[in-house]
Write a protein that holds these residues in place. Sequence first.
Motif, PDB file in Angstrom:
ATOM      1  N   PHE A 106      11.769  15.142  30.272  1.00  0.00           N
ATOM      2  CA  PHE A 106      11.956  13.850  30.942  1.00  0.00           C
ATOM      3  C   PHE A 106      11.179  12.782  30.172  1.00  0.00           C
ATOM      4  O   PHE A 106       9.983  12.940  29.911  1.00  0.00           O
ATOM      5  CB  PHE A 106      11.446  13.896  32.382  1.00  0.00           C
ATOM      6  CG  PHE A 106      12.208  14.840  33.261  1.00  0.00           C
ATOM      7  CD1 PHE A 106      13.313  14.404  33.974  1.00  0.00           C
ATOM      8  CD2 PHE A 106      11.831  16.168  33.370  1.00  0.00           C
ATOM      9  CE1 PHE A 106      14.015  15.271  34.784  1.00  0.00           C
ATOM     10  CE2 PHE A 106      12.522  17.044  34.178  1.00  0.00           C
ATOM     11  CZ  PHE A 106      13.624  16.604  34.889  1.00  0.00           C
ATOM     12  N   PRO A 107      11.820  11.684  29.796  1.00  0.00           N
ATOM     13  CA  PRO A 107      11.107  10.575  29.138  1.00  0.00           C
ATOM     14  C   PRO A 107      10.980   9.365  30.076  1.00  0.00           C
ATOM     15  O   PRO A 107      11.799   9.180  30.978  1.00  0.00           O
ATOM     16  CB  PRO A 107      12.016  10.253  27.960  1.00  0.00           C
ATOM     17  CG  PRO A 107      13.401  10.532  28.483  1.00  0.00           C
ATOM     18  CD  PRO A 107      13.264  11.621  29.521  1.00  0.00           C
ATOM     19  N   LYS A 108       9.972   8.574  29.850  1.00  0.00           N
ATOM     20  CA  LYS A 108       9.817   7.321  30.603  1.00  0.00           C
ATOM     21  C   LYS A 108       9.106   6.332  29.689  1.00  0.00           C
ATOM     22  O   LYS A 108       8.034   6.625  29.148  1.00  0.00           O
ATOM     23  CB  LYS A 108       9.029   7.531  31.883  1.00  0.00           C
ATOM     24  CG  LYS A 108       9.089   6.343  32.852  1.00  0.00           C
ATOM     25  CD  LYS A 108       8.462   6.704  34.166  1.00  0.00           C
ATOM     26  CE  LYS A 108       8.512   5.531  35.138  1.00  0.00           C
ATOM     27  NZ  LYS A 108       9.890   5.180  35.524  1.00  0.00           N
ATOM     28  N   PRO A 148       3.628  20.914  43.176  1.00  0.00           N
ATOM     29  CA  PRO A 148       4.923  21.275  42.594  1.00  0.00           C
ATOM     30  C   PRO A 148       5.678  20.036  42.111  1.00  0.00           C
ATOM     31  O   PRO A 148       5.554  18.947  42.672  1.00  0.00           O
ATOM     32  CB  PRO A 148       5.660  21.953  43.750  1.00  0.00           C
ATOM     33  CG  PRO A 148       5.031  21.403  44.983  1.00  0.00           C
ATOM     34  CD  PRO A 148       3.592  21.151  44.638  1.00  0.00           C
ATOM     35  N   PHE A 149       6.462  20.235  41.062  1.00  0.00           N
ATOM     36  CA  PHE A 149       7.278  19.160  40.503  1.00  0.00           C
ATOM     37  C   PHE A 149       8.742  19.379  40.889  1.00  0.00           C
ATOM     38  O   PHE A 149       9.229  20.512  40.934  1.00  0.00           O
ATOM     39  CB  PHE A 149       7.151  19.128  38.979  1.00  0.00           C
ATOM     40  CG  PHE A 149       5.923  18.435  38.471  1.00  0.00           C
ATOM     41  CD1 PHE A 149       6.021  17.303  37.666  1.00  0.00           C
ATOM     42  CD2 PHE A 149       4.656  18.897  38.793  1.00  0.00           C
ATOM     43  CE1 PHE A 149       4.891  16.657  37.192  1.00  0.00           C
ATOM     44  CE2 PHE A 149       3.511  18.265  38.331  1.00  0.00           C
ATOM     45  CZ  PHE A 149       3.633  17.135  37.520  1.00  0.00           C
ATOM     46  N   ASP A 150       9.428  18.277  41.145  1.00  0.00           N
ATOM     47  CA  ASP A 150      10.852  18.336  41.479  1.00  0.00           C
ATOM     48  C   ASP A 150      11.653  18.512  40.193  1.00  0.00           C
ATOM     49  O   ASP A 150      11.539  17.708  39.260  1.00  0.00           O
ATOM     50  CB  ASP A 150      11.263  17.045  42.194  1.00  0.00           C
ATOM     51  CG  ASP A 150      12.739  17.020  42.537  1.00  0.00           C
ATOM     52  OD1 ASP A 150      13.273  18.096  42.861  1.00  0.00           O
ATOM     53  OD2 ASP A 150      13.348  15.942  42.484  1.00  0.00           O
ATOM     54  N   VAL A 151      12.463  19.555  40.147  1.00  0.00           N
ATOM     55  CA  VAL A 151      13.211  19.867  38.930  1.00  0.00           C
ATOM     56  C   VAL A 151      14.248  18.792  38.623  1.00  0.00           C
ATOM     57  O   VAL A 151      14.534  18.497  37.464  1.00  0.00           O
ATOM     58  CB  VAL A 151      13.895  21.251  39.080  1.00  0.00           C
ATOM     59  CG1 VAL A 151      14.765  21.559  37.874  1.00  0.00           C
ATOM     60  CG2 VAL A 151      12.846  22.331  39.268  1.00  0.00           C
ATOM     61  N   LEU A 206       9.528  14.587  38.728  1.00  0.00           N
ATOM     62  CA  LEU A 206       8.318  13.965  39.275  1.00  0.00           C
ATOM     63  C   LEU A 206       7.582  14.923  40.200  1.00  0.00           C
ATOM     64  O   LEU A 206       8.191  15.842  40.769  1.00  0.00           O
ATOM     65  CB  LEU A 206       8.687  12.697  40.040  1.00  0.00           C
ATOM     66  CG  LEU A 206       9.349  11.574  39.244  1.00  0.00           C
ATOM     67  CD1 LEU A 206       9.782  10.451  40.175  1.00  0.00           C
ATOM     68  CD2 LEU A 206       8.397  11.043  38.160  1.00  0.00           C
ATOM     69  N   PRO A 207       6.272  14.712  40.355  1.00  0.00           N
ATOM     70  CA  PRO A 207       5.555  15.480  41.389  1.00  0.00           C
ATOM     71  C   PRO A 207       6.199  15.237  42.744  1.00  0.00           C
ATOM     72  O   PRO A 207       6.752  14.154  43.002  1.00  0.00           O
ATOM     73  CB  PRO A 207       4.133  14.922  41.310  1.00  0.00           C
ATOM     74  CG  PRO A 207       4.020  14.339  39.952  1.00  0.00           C
ATOM     75  CD  PRO A 207       5.384  13.823  39.595  1.00  0.00           C
ATOM     76  N   LEU A 208       6.132  16.231  43.615  1.00  0.00           N
ATOM     77  CA  LEU A 208       6.851  16.170  44.884  1.00  0.00           C
ATOM     78  C   LEU A 208       6.560  14.902  45.689  1.00  0.00           C
ATOM     79  O   LEU A 208       7.495  14.266  46.184  1.00  0.00           O
ATOM     80  CB  LEU A 208       6.542  17.412  45.722  1.00  0.00           C
ATOM     81  CG  LEU A 208       7.298  17.546  47.036  1.00  0.00           C
ATOM     82  CD1 LEU A 208       8.794  17.523  46.807  1.00  0.00           C
ATOM     83  CD2 LEU A 208       6.889  18.815  47.764  1.00  0.00           C
ATOM     84  N   PRO A 209       5.285  14.473  45.845  1.00  0.00           N
ATOM     85  CA  PRO A 209       5.052  13.228  46.608  1.00  0.00           C
ATOM     86  C   PRO A 209       5.727  12.017  45.982  1.00  0.00           C
ATOM     87  O   PRO A 209       6.289  11.169  46.695  1.00  0.00           O
ATOM     88  CB  PRO A 209       3.528  13.091  46.595  1.00  0.00           C
ATOM     89  CG  PRO A 209       3.017  14.475  46.368  1.00  0.00           C
ATOM     90  CD  PRO A 209       4.011  15.117  45.466  1.00  0.00           C
ATOM     91  N   MET A 210       5.710  11.904  44.660  1.00  0.00           N
ATOM     92  CA  MET A 210       6.360  10.775  43.996  1.00  0.00           C
ATOM     93  C   MET A 210       7.873  10.868  44.116  1.00  0.00           C
ATOM     94  O   MET A 210       8.565   9.853  44.281  1.00  0.00           O
ATOM     95  CB  MET A 210       5.943  10.737  42.523  1.00  0.00           C
ATOM     96  CG  MET A 210       4.458  10.475  42.296  1.00  0.00           C
ATOM     97  SD  MET A 210       3.990  10.571  40.552  1.00  0.00           S
ATOM     98  CE  MET A 210       4.930   9.226  39.863  1.00  0.00           C
ATOM     99  N   ALA A 211       8.421  12.089  44.062  1.00  0.00           N
ATOM    100  CA  ALA A 211       9.870  12.260  44.186  1.00  0.00           C
ATOM    101  C   ALA A 211      10.352  11.855  45.573  1.00  0.00           C
ATOM    102  O   ALA A 211      11.423  11.260  45.727  1.00  0.00           O
ATOM    103  CB  ALA A 211      10.242  13.712  43.897  1.00  0.00           C
ATOM    104  N   LYS A 212       9.558  12.172  46.605  1.00  0.00           N
ATOM    105  CA  LYS A 212       9.946  11.789  47.968  1.00  0.00           C
ATOM    106  C   LYS A 212       9.967  10.279  48.137  1.00  0.00           C
ATOM    107  O   LYS A 212      10.863   9.729  48.785  1.00  0.00           O
ATOM    108  CB  LYS A 212       8.978  12.423  48.973  1.00  0.00           C
ATOM    109  CG  LYS A 212       9.204  13.915  49.190  1.00  0.00           C
ATOM    110  CD  LYS A 212       8.300  14.442  50.287  1.00  0.00           C
ATOM    111  CE  LYS A 212       8.605  15.901  50.594  1.00  0.00           C
ATOM    112  NZ  LYS A 212       7.755  16.429  51.695  1.00  0.00           N
ATOM    113  N   ARG A 213       8.961   9.605  47.556  1.00  0.00           N
ATOM    114  CA  ARG A 213       8.947   8.139  47.666  1.00  0.00           C
ATOM    115  C   ARG A 213      10.115   7.528  46.909  1.00  0.00           C
ATOM    116  O   ARG A 213      10.684   6.515  47.324  1.00  0.00           O
ATOM    117  CB  ARG A 213       7.622   7.593  47.132  1.00  0.00           C
ATOM    118  CG  ARG A 213       6.427   7.871  48.036  1.00  0.00           C
ATOM    119  CD  ARG A 213       5.227   7.016  47.634  1.00  0.00           C
ATOM    120  NE  ARG A 213       4.745   7.326  46.289  1.00  0.00           N
ATOM    121  CZ  ARG A 213       3.823   8.257  46.020  1.00  0.00           C
ATOM    122  NH1 ARG A 213       3.298   8.974  47.015  1.00  0.00           N
ATOM    123  NH2 ARG A 213       3.439   8.482  44.777  1.00  0.00           N
TER     124      ARG A 213
END
Length: 502
Positions: A39-41, A65-68, A72-79
Amino acid sequence: MTDSSTNLSYDVRLYKIDEYVGKRKTTYRVRWSVSGKVFPKTYGTKKLAESFLSKLTTAAREGVPFDVRSGLPLPMAKRLTRRSWFQHACEYVDMKWPHISPGHRRGISETLTQATLVLLTGDRGKPDEALIRRALHSWAFSKTARDGKDVETTTPPDEFASAIRWLKDNTVDMSDFEDAVVTRRVLDALSIRQDGKAAAASTIARRRATLHGVLQYGVELKTFAANPIDTISWTSPKHDDEVDRRVVVNPTQARTLLAVVRQIYPSLEAYYGCMYFAALRPAEARHLAEQHLTLPDEGWGEMLLVGSTQQTGQTWSDTGAVREDRPLKHRSVKSTRTVPICPELVALIKRHLVEFGTGPGGRLFVTRTGPFGRVPLKAYCNPVHPNTSTRFWDKAREKALSREQYASPLARRPYDLRHACVSLWLNSGVPATQVAEWAGHSVNVLLKVYASCIDGQDEAAKRRIELALDTPTDPGPPRPERGWNGRETCPKISLKHGENRV
């Protein structure tokens, strides 16, 4: 390590920041991989890139855990994928709308409105609850009221504008349903009526099914790994699908009621007669037309049912009309159903046609009295309104039945005449498969719904069991004894001392 059921992984690798010097500006790219996927950013400044890389590093070190899918890390992916209840509920309505009946649409709207009121997150600037309820039920959860457009791109009416604007920012996030407390709070609210009393068991079951469907839609959209309702032990009250046998009238009572209807509102006599003698649903009777009937001079006739006329209301129909012609219940658009017409009903319908004729499209049962008691023109005769048939049926019950019978459930609704007809067919020995075909049921539903209305089976079953056990019902007198040669022997007589045989 990757959990395929939740799309989460702890296999994370971080790389150093790549600096790209261009002709106009310099950019900095952060790269990392999750389960082998890179993943790039890109950022415009090195500090922003370092800050983001620092967040990724901290999450990886702390075992987050990271979202595949997003990397992103799970908290960041949820936001990042935040989805409010209000947005999700409106999208669910739009998804279901083309495939369900107007009555089902109204039921979904009522359930979602009740649920939304307990999923609000703030009180600041909160509109009146009655206004919120009207805005949700009359506009947000009605695709017809929104002219087929989604909530985000449609301007609500001025009456609801402030409430809709507030709702968009003040309902819980869908991820909050992972907390069993939130899910249970909604289920508890759906089991209560607006007046605070407990809802009927059938209503609770229907509302729970709707909520389950809404959350299952979240599973389809990958908002949840599993339906939150399935993870809590909340049981809805048991409800009985069987028809209450107390509502079923016998033939004498039915004919008495129809005779009274003929006195007070004669144009509805055949309407109720079709329910009692042919087991029509009210919506099917409203759709019945002369061209669907075969009425011989003698013997049995036949009717071909091709659809039903639903009194829907403008908010729930596809066209914005107050009524809508739809297919037969639980059938495809082209499905039909043939029902026999007994000679008594044949005579009743013939008399109706002679006295009242037909309405637009050959319909049998239309309004016969307009405003101020005047007869409307044929072109303006609409199908009989359910309120009209209910009102005059209540008057007929009050006049035909005793005070105790009127207070009882006996034929309380016109629909109960259909129950009486199906019960009569079953008790007359008509095979369940044939009754199911005439009534528009499956055999399983028929036997489940009308199990308590089938009489006369107990004694026959007992006789069959007796025959199987070979149990004599009357043993009779004792059989005479027989000797070695098969002849009857004289009964033994015991003599006392000093007595002689006569």
